[in-house]
Design a protein around this motif. Structure first.
Motif, PDB file in Angstrom:
ATOM      1  N   ASN A 124      13.429  12.342  25.282  1.00 35.78           N
ATOM      2  CA  ASN A 124      13.499  10.937  25.486  1.00 35.78           C
ATOM      3  C   ASN A 124      12.105  10.411  24.845  1.00 35.78           C
ATOM      4  OD1 ASN A 124      13.964   8.202  26.277  1.00 35.78           O
ATOM      5  ND2 ASN A 124      13.845   8.814  28.310  1.00 35.78           N
ATOM      6  N   PHE A 125      11.919  10.038  23.667  1.00 29.88           N
ATOM      7  CA  PHE A 125      10.706   9.477  23.109  1.00 29.88           C
ATOM      8  C   PHE A 125      10.541   8.148  23.268  1.00 29.88           C
ATOM      9  CE2 PHE A 125      12.020  13.468  20.648  1.00 29.88           C
ATOM     10  CZ  PHE A 125      11.051  14.493  21.173  1.00 29.88           C
ATOM     11  N   THR A 126      10.752   7.551  24.597  1.00 24.95           N
ATOM     12  CA  THR A 126      10.458   6.146  24.420  1.00 24.95           C
ATOM     13  C   THR A 126       9.503   6.062  25.921  1.00 24.95           C
ATOM     14  OG1 THR A 126      12.562   5.847  25.543  1.00 24.95           O
ATOM     15  CG2 THR A 126      12.714   5.396  23.347  1.00 24.95           C
ATOM     16  N   LEU A 128       0.408   5.458  28.428  1.00 23.98           N
ATOM     17  CA  LEU A 128       0.060   6.680  29.290  1.00 23.98           C
ATOM     18  C   LEU A 128       1.166   6.948  30.322  1.00 23.98           C
ATOM     19  CD1 LEU A 128      -3.544   5.864  30.101  1.00 23.98           C
ATOM     20  CD2 LEU A 128      -2.610   7.190  28.157  1.00 23.98           C
ATOM     21  N   GLU A 129       2.284   6.631  29.954  1.00 24.77           N
ATOM     22  CA  GLU A 129       3.673   7.103  30.675  1.00 24.77           C
ATOM     23  C   GLU A 129       3.897   8.544  30.403  1.00 24.77           C
ATOM     24  OE1 GLU A 129       7.985   5.526  32.097  1.00 24.77           O
ATOM     25  OE2 GLU A 129       6.828   4.692  30.494  1.00 24.77           O
ATOM     26  N   LYS A 130       4.241   8.611  28.980  1.00 27.70           N
ATOM     27  CA  LYS A 130       4.520  10.044  28.478  1.00 27.70           C
ATOM     28  C   LYS A 130       3.686  10.311  27.257  1.00 27.70           C
ATOM     29  CE  LYS A 130       9.410   9.013  29.311  1.00 27.70           C
ATOM     30  NZ  LYS A 130      10.721   8.859  28.504  1.00 27.70           N
ATOM     31  N   GLY A 146       2.780   5.782  19.825  1.00 24.78           N
ATOM     32  CA  GLY A 146       2.446   6.479  18.668  1.00 24.78           C
ATOM     33  C   GLY A 146       1.154   6.710  18.484  1.00 24.78           C
ATOM     34  N   GLU A 147       0.177   6.297  19.297  1.00 26.40           N
ATOM     35  CA  GLU A 147      -1.540   6.229  19.149  1.00 26.40           C
ATOM     36  C   GLU A 147      -1.780   7.696  19.305  1.00 26.40           C
ATOM     37  OE1 GLU A 147      -5.286   4.209  20.681  1.00 26.40           O
ATOM     38  OE2 GLU A 147      -3.436   3.352  21.281  1.00 26.40           O
ATOM     39  N   LYS A 191       9.309   1.289  14.032  1.00 24.17           N
ATOM     40  CA  LYS A 191       9.843   1.220  15.252  1.00 24.17           C
ATOM     41  C   LYS A 191       8.811   0.257  16.222  1.00 24.17           C
ATOM     42  CE  LYS A 191       7.289   5.457  16.808  1.00 24.17           C
ATOM     43  NZ  LYS A 191       7.338   6.751  17.397  1.00 24.17           N
ATOM     44  N   LEU A 192       7.757  -0.036  15.659  1.00 23.48           N
ATOM     45  CA  LEU A 192       6.822  -0.955  16.159  1.00 23.48           C
ATOM     46  C   LEU A 192       6.808  -2.119  15.838  1.00 23.48           C
ATOM     47  CD1 LEU A 192       3.410   1.361  16.512  1.00 23.48           C
ATOM     48  CD2 LEU A 192       5.378   1.088  18.323  1.00 23.48           C
TER      49      LEU A 192
END
Length: 383
Positions: free
Chosen positions: A220-222, A227-229, A255-256, A369-370
């Motif tokens: 789940n890449f959202t 700093l949540e995931k 994605g940073e 996506k950004l």
């Protein structure tokens, strides 16, 4: 003292004709027995400037005198002009890869150069093109929304970004300046071979199967906030004098790359140094990695708990569970070392290349996506 050589009019014109047809100077000199290459260049310059009277003047000071009568009759003048213009356009057409659009551009430039002395209608007649065609070509050359201008702009953007962007991102950049269809951009990039360079696909080693944490990320890449995931991994940098390793941590939210370390040893110290770069971590933060020995080590697990981070790990032999960071490392290599052919360089250049790319990736490189923003710009806009 060397004897001055005099060449007849026919030899001069033959030399000019051969040069206009693309015959090398050396071949012309051998065929016509001409001593000096500069002499041929001088004749060619006279011909292009329309100074035909000079071909019949004797050697000496006469070259510096006034032009004198250029043509004996009007018919001779028209004949020479006609021959000159036809040879010019034929030479342009002979260039390898030249197309109708390029010939049109060259014709417009030629007409603009000669229209001061010769009427446009007559020049078009010499070139064998209708006058309406010339005006159409001219309009395309000055119209900012013409296909030619669009192709030039797309080429500039592709070259500036080192062919790292596909047609979708190039379209997004063009749309900041003008309205354009995505399929048009795609066709133009395919026409000139400006597509995004294909990545070199490699399979990462899976590491040890020792189980420490469940796969909480579960692909789940959202994320809803910074700093949540977080995801982390190590990649090889075999491009310098010695083997280097890059350990990096990526924030799934935008994605940073928020932390990274480059070292010549792939040990626990490498990942601990990367982890120490993280500042205050909010409660509930998840850090995902594979099951490599450095991540399953006691020191690393202790450091994770000390920061209040919840650990998540990929399944055995499943690199796709950590696709975000895998994709970043693949982009780093394909858009720098493989693209620029830096496969055998110095250690200092390898380190500097990685640092420069991460700065570019965070601050400049846009992501679809950004909403076509760079990671840092997206965080600032949304935050």
């Amino acid at each position: 003292m060397r004897t001055r050589v005099t060449y007849p009019y026919e030899i001069k014109m033959k030399a000019v004709q051969l040069r206009l047809e693309g015959v090398p100077c050396k071949v012309v000199m051998e065929e016509l027995n001409i001593r000096n290459k500069t002499q041929i260049e001088t004749w060619l310059r006279w011909y292009k400037q329309g100074e035909f009277h000079r071909f019949k003047q004797p050697v000496g000071k006469q070259y510096t005198y006034g032009k004198g009568p250029e043509y004996e009759t009007d018919f001779q003048r028209l004949e020479m002009e006609n021959k000159f213009l036809k040879q010019q356009i034929e030479v342009l057409k002979k260039y390898e890869g030249i197309g109708k659009e390029v010939v049109g551009q060259a014709a417009v430039e030629l007409v603009e150069l000669l229209k001061v002395d010769i009427p446009i209608k007559r020049i078009c007649m010499y070139l064998g093109i209708p006058r309406s065609t010339y005006y159409r070509w001219k309009w395309k050359s000055i119209n900012p929304n013409s296909k030619h201008k669009l192709e030039q702009r797309i080429g500039e953007l592709c070259k500036t970004n080192k062919y790292r962007y596909g047609y979708r991102k190039i379209t997004a950049l063009i749309r900041m300046e003008q309205v354009v269809n995505q399929k048009v951009v795609q066709r133009i990039m395919q026409k000139y071979g400006w597509q995004c360079r294909v990545k070199v696909k490699k399979r990462k080693k899976t590491g040890q199967p020792y189980h420490v944490a469940d796969n909480l990320l579960n692909r789940n890449f959202t994320a809803n906030k910074p700093l949540e995931k977080l995801v982390t991994d190590i990649t090889y940098l075999p491009f310098g004098n010695k083997q280097l390793y890059l350990s990096s941590i990526l924030d799934v939210y935008n994605g940073e790359i928020i932390a990274f370390t480059i070292d010549s040893k792939q040990d626990t110290t490498l990942v601990l140094d990367t982890l120490s770069q993280l500042g205050d971590i909010p409660v509930g933060c998840i850090l995902h990695s594979d099951q490599g020995s450095v991540y399953t080590s006691a020191d690393y697990q202790k450091a994770i708990k000390g920061k209040g981070i919840t650990m998540s790990m990929s399944r055995k032999g499943t690199p796709a569970d950590n696709a975000c960071i895998e994709s970043f490392h693949a982009s780093l290599k394909s858009e720098t070392f493989y693209l620029d052919r830096l496969t055998c360089t110095t250690t200092a250049i390898v380190e500097q290349t990685v640092r420069d790319y991460i700065s570019y990736y965070n601050n400049i490189r846009i992501q679809t996506k950004l909403n076509n923003q760079s990671p840092i710009n997206y965080r600032k806009l949304v935050g």
